[in-house]
Design a protein around this motif. Structure first.
Motif, short mmCIF file in Angstrom:
data_model
loop_
_atom_site.label_atom_id
_atom_site.label_comp_id
_atom_site.label_asym_id
_atom_site.label_seq_id
_atom_site.Cartn_x
_atom_site.Cartn_y
_atom_site.Cartn_z
N UNK A 88 -43.46 52.40 -57.82
CA UNK A 88 -42.40 51.44 -58.15
C UNK A 88 -41.41 51.24 -57.01
N UNK A 89 -41.66 51.90 -55.86
CA UNK A 89 -40.83 51.72 -54.65
C UNK A 89 -39.34 51.96 -54.90
N UNK A 90 -39.04 52.96 -55.76
CA UNK A 90 -37.64 53.25 -56.02
C UNK A 90 -37.11 54.40 -55.15
N UNK A 91 -37.98 54.91 -54.27
CA UNK A 91 -37.56 55.99 -53.39
C UNK A 91 -37.61 57.36 -54.02
N UNK A 92 -38.00 57.44 -55.29
CA UNK A 92 -38.09 58.71 -56.00
C UNK A 92 -39.57 59.06 -56.19
N UNK A 93 -40.02 60.07 -55.48
CA UNK A 93 -41.43 60.46 -55.52
C UNK A 93 -41.59 61.62 -56.50
N UNK A 94 -42.36 61.41 -57.56
CA UNK A 94 -42.55 62.49 -58.53
C UNK A 94 -43.57 63.48 -57.98
N UNK A 95 -43.56 64.69 -58.53
CA UNK A 95 -44.38 65.76 -57.97
C UNK A 95 -45.87 65.51 -58.14
N UNK A 96 -46.28 65.00 -59.29
CA UNK A 96 -47.70 64.77 -59.54
C UNK A 96 -47.90 63.91 -60.77
N UNK A 103 -54.75 61.82 -58.05
CA UNK A 103 -53.58 62.14 -57.25
C UNK A 103 -52.50 61.10 -57.47
N UNK A 104 -51.25 61.56 -57.48
CA UNK A 104 -50.12 60.66 -57.61
C UNK A 104 -48.87 61.29 -57.05
N UNK A 105 -47.94 60.48 -56.61
CA UNK A 105 -46.66 60.99 -56.11
C UNK A 105 -46.83 61.89 -54.90
N UNK A 106 -46.16 63.05 -54.95
CA UNK A 106 -46.16 63.99 -53.82
C UNK A 106 -47.56 64.52 -53.52
N UNK A 107 -48.45 64.47 -54.50
CA UNK A 107 -49.82 64.95 -54.28
C UNK A 107 -50.50 64.24 -53.12
N UNK A 108 -50.16 62.97 -52.91
CA UNK A 108 -50.80 62.19 -51.87
C UNK A 108 -49.82 61.76 -50.78
N UNK A 168 -42.10 73.98 -54.07
CA UNK A 168 -41.26 74.55 -53.01
C UNK A 168 -39.80 74.72 -53.45
N UNK A 169 -39.59 74.80 -54.76
CA UNK A 169 -38.22 74.85 -55.28
C UNK A 169 -37.48 76.12 -54.87
N UNK A 170 -38.22 77.15 -54.40
CA UNK A 170 -37.56 78.39 -53.96
C UNK A 170 -37.21 78.36 -52.47
N UNK A 171 -37.53 77.26 -51.80
CA UNK A 171 -37.20 77.11 -50.38
C UNK A 171 -36.06 76.13 -50.20
N UNK A 172 -35.34 76.23 -49.09
CA UNK A 172 -34.31 75.24 -48.78
C UNK A 172 -34.97 74.07 -48.04
N UNK A 173 -35.00 72.93 -48.72
CA UNK A 173 -35.58 71.72 -48.16
C UNK A 173 -34.50 70.66 -48.12
N UNK A 174 -34.28 70.06 -46.97
CA UNK A 174 -33.25 69.04 -46.81
C UNK A 174 -33.84 67.77 -46.20
N UNK A 175 -33.05 66.71 -46.22
CA UNK A 175 -33.46 65.46 -45.58
C UNK A 175 -33.78 65.73 -44.11
N UNK A 195 -47.58 69.90 -47.01
CA UNK A 195 -46.71 69.04 -46.21
C UNK A 195 -45.55 68.60 -47.09
N UNK A 196 -44.33 68.84 -46.62
CA UNK A 196 -43.12 68.58 -47.42
C UNK A 196 -43.05 67.10 -47.81
N UNK A 197 -42.86 66.87 -49.11
CA UNK A 197 -42.67 65.52 -49.63
C UNK A 197 -41.26 65.35 -50.17
N UNK A 198 -40.86 66.23 -51.10
CA UNK A 198 -39.53 66.19 -51.70
C UNK A 198 -38.92 67.58 -51.60
#
Length: 383
Positions: A88-96, A103-108, A168-175, A195-198
């Motif tokens: 939907x090009x809303x900039x919000x990528x769901x995990x799967x 495959x969908x979202x961050x999976x791909x 990866x919720x236990x890691x610090x991931x930033x923009x 590969x980091x997605x979100x």
């Protein structure tokens, strides 16, 4: 806890800082070398439907330091990527998509950039672990929160049991971390698992093994084999020069500029990495110095460096695999307040040693725990 990593040594130097530009807009992300001319990153790092699709220009930097005034960059010759990771090009990528066979979202959210030059011959590259299901991992990237400096964090992660993503919720991931590697291992033995997605999900490489294996094997055709990249060589007094051996995954050190030049000219598996550190000053008090002995292990094809007379004698007399090659250089026996400790680690899997003068890298290796810390080998001057 995140901390700044060394961008001038492996594996940090093989992590990419990527700038993608659409018209007048540019966005930064991360990536990682996984072959001679193969860079993995996130699809959303190079493709944005709202901006017109594939970026107009992509620049890939290795061994990147934001303080460098004119860093070298590479331009991809070909791209393999997905376009429907954000339907939907809303900039919000769901995990799967919660489905085991699609495959969908961050999976791909993964892409392969094929370079026209063998950057991996200069910077080295990561392996790929397609079978990871869970355990301790690390992340490297160039987040804006840390001023786009190469930043490291580690912690526990796991591959989702249904979807093709690594939580990866236990890691610090930033923009800015987007596209960077989630990897196992440490030192010279590291492998990408995602590969980091979100901030919470990374595309698992497991679901992409077939096309990645095929394209990495075939995309050497994009490299210009008529030219070779000549490393920049600077001769400095007391310098210890370092090479990365792509065959053994270990480093080689020499104080000889002649030996350095001979190895570079051979254009084999030894990639020149520059000056690692400096040997002891010739003006130092002789009582403060120790000789560093070099031994060649014929079984592993690697070198051991030691300032211990007992270790040298024991290996020379009792280990037929070790050939004594003489004094490599001089070092300091103790901390004089201005020098630095050189730390030594042992890789029990390969039977090889790793050396670093970086406190950050020492801490990283001890945190991950795959190499055995053997203590301070001796003291050297920093480059």
């Amino acid at each position: 806890m995140s901390f700044e990593a060394n961008d001038d040594s492996y594996p940090g130097q093989a992590v990419a800082y990527i700038v993608a530009t659409w018209g007048s807009q540019s966005f930064v992300s991360s990536g990682v070398l996984v072959g001679r001319n193969d860079v993995l990153t996130a699809s959303h790092s190079i493709y944005d439907a709202t901006l017109g699709g594939l970026a107009d220009e992509v620049k890939v930097y290795f061994s990147y330091d934001p303080d460098d005034s004119n860093p070298t960059f590479y331009t991809p010759a070909y791209y393999n990527y997905y376009t429907d990771f954000d339907p939907d090009n809303d900039g919000l990528i769901y995990s799967g998509d919660n489905r085991a066979f699609t495959l969908g979202g961050a999976e791909k959210d993964i892409a392969l950039l094929s370079l026209s030059e063998a950057a991996g011959d200069i910077y080295g590259w990561f392996g790929i672990n397609y079978s990871y299901t869970g355990g301790n991992v690390s992340v490297l990237g160039f987040p804006g929160r840390y001023d786009n400096n190469l930043t490291f964090d580690s912690g526990y992660a796991y591959k989702d049991v249904v979807d093709n993503y690594v939580d990866t919720s236990f890691l610090e991931i930033n923009s800015g971390n987007s596209g960077g590697p989630i990897f196992t291992g440490s030192g010279n033995d590291v492998s990408v698992v995602g590969i980091v997605s979100t901030s919470a999900a990374a595309a698992s490489v497991a679901g992409h093994e077939s096309w990645l294996t095929s394209n990495i094997a075939s995309n050497d055709v994009y490299m210009d084999t008529t030219t070779t990249t000549t490393p920049v060589v600077t001769t400095v007094e007391n310098a210890i020069y370092r090479f990365y051996n792509t065959d053994t995954g270990t480093h080689f050190y020499t104080a000889s500029s002649n030996e350095r030049d001979t190895i570079i000219a051979a254009s084999g598996s030894m990639n020149y990495e520059g000056i690692a550190f400096k040997s002891a000053s010739a003006t130092a008090n002789l009582s403060d110095l120790v000789s560093v002995y070099r031994l060649y292990n014929t079984a592993t094809g690697t070198h051991l460096y030691t300032s211990s007379e007992d270790e040298r004698t024991n290996l020379t007399n009792n280990s037929p695999d070790f050939n004594y090659e003489g004094v490599a250089y001089n070092a300091y026996a103790s901390d004089n307040g201005s020098n630095a400790a050189l730390y030594r680690f042992f890789n029990g899997t390969t039977g090889t040693h790793f050396y670093t003068a970086s406190e950050a890298e020492k801490t990283e290796l001890q945190t991950v725990g795959l190499l055995t810390y053997e203590g301070i080998a001796y003291y050297i001057d920093t480059a």
